[in-house]
Design an enzyme around this catalytic site. Structure first.
Site, PDB file in Angstrom:
ATOM      1  N   TYR A 162      15.557   1.098 -23.766  1.00 25.53           N
ATOM      2  CA  TYR A 162      16.829   0.619 -23.482  1.00 25.53           C
ATOM      3  C   TYR A 162      17.893   1.469 -23.796  1.00 25.53           C
ATOM      4  CZ  TYR A 162      20.492  -2.808 -22.794  1.00 25.53           C
ATOM      5  OH  TYR A 162      21.741  -3.449 -22.422  1.00 25.53           O
ATOM      6  N   LYS A 166      20.969   3.618 -21.669  1.00 26.75           N
ATOM      7  CA  LYS A 166      22.408   3.471 -21.844  1.00 26.75           C
ATOM      8  C   LYS A 166      23.052   4.517 -22.213  1.00 26.75           C
ATOM      9  CE  LYS A 166      22.491  -0.725 -20.113  1.00 26.75           C
ATOM     10  NZ  LYS A 166      23.178  -1.139 -18.793  1.00 26.75           N
TER      11      LYS A 166
END
Ligand code: NDP
Length: 257
Positions: A162, A166
């Site tokens: 994750y 990002k």
């Protein structure tokens, strides 16, 4: 003079993952300032429910089923929306998933690829499809939803996939902004802290997790979806006309420590 810069009358705004959570709050913020809203969501029931909530408040909205991981699906979505509305002025690439809690050494290929497909590849497919239209149309504003996780490494939960996805969104944002700046298309991002949505509800199943999050946050609280929506509204409006390639951090001070 200044108040008008925040108005979005006669503008069409597409919000991916707009059926619930932060996406739905973004839809409401943009609609309140006059934009016509197009929700794109993978789950038609979620998209429909979001649209109905907007309509109940008197806003103009449509919903469409789209899976942002599929470039063909995204192209079809863009063509349908442009065909129906004639133009798209604002894109908010908000759809994202977390699947937090797996250590890097245990991550399967499927897990890594799925998170990056939605959070990173999906953002690019949407930026490409709608950005192409905006370039041809003489302008537009794109806001990508990144995360403070693209800047720091969260704890105690493990989520390398994750965090990396990002960080990629932030870099994608500044690279696209540089390419498109002199053709009227601005591309910015927002990097939120922990926000109270379905995505962060796993904190309730993990003893002590919320205490670590709040201890690490100078404001000692999570954020609400509307606190991200108002930042997105600013970046989508002419009030931020000199800004492109920026990732605005809205993190209750998290990255100060
Ligand atoms: P939610 O899980 O509440 O909402 C995400 C939305 O995206 C859902 O409607 C979901 O559909 C949709 N979606 C998921 N996958 C796809 C796909 N492949 N194609 C189209 N739509 C899809 O999340 P949040 O509102 O909390 O998060 C929104 C964004 O903000 C994400 O990018 C997230 O990473 C980012 N963010 C969130 C933070 C937080 O603490 N909540 C912090 C920092 C960033 P469905 O309903 O079917 O699952």
């Amino acid at each position: 003079m200044y108040a008008n810069k925040f108005r979005l009358d006669n503008r069409v705004a597409v919000v991916t993952g707009g059926g619930r959570g932060i996406g739905l709050a973004i839809c409401e913020a943009l609609a309140e300032f006059g934009a016509e809203i197009v929700i794109g969501d993978i789950d038609p029931a979620v998209g429909r429910a979001g649209r109905q909530k907007l309509e109940a408040k008197g806003y103009k909205a449509t919903d469409h089923e789209v899976d942002v991981t599929k470039p063909d699906d995204v192209e079809r979505f863009a063509q349908t929306v442009i065909g129906r509305h004639g133009r798209v002025d604002i894109l908010v690439a908000n759809a994202g998933i977390a699947r937090s809690g797996t250590a890097a050494e245990d991550v399967t290929d499927e897990h890594w690829l799925h998170v990056n497909d939605v959070n990173y590849n999906g953002v690019f497919w949407c930026n490409r499809a709608f950005g192409r239209h905006m370039l041809a149309n003489g302008g537009g504003a794109i806001v990508n939803i990144g995360s403070m996780s693209g800047i720091i490494s969260n704890r105690p939960q493990k989520q390398t996939y994750y965090n990396a996805s990002k960080a990629a969104v932030h870099q994608l944002t500044s690279s696209l902004a540089a390419e498109w700046a002199d053709r009227g298309v601005r591309v910015n991002a927002v990097a939120p802290t922990y926000i109270e949505t379905e995505m962060t509800s796993y904190r309730n199943d993990n003893d002590g997790m919320i205490d670590v999050w709040l201890r690490d946050t100078p404001m000692h609280r999570m954020g609400q979806p509307d606190e991200i929506a108002s930042v997105v509204h600013f970046l989508a409006s002419d009030a931020s006309s000199l800004m492109t390639g920026t990732t605005v951090v809205a993190d209750a001070g998290f990255t100060c420590w």
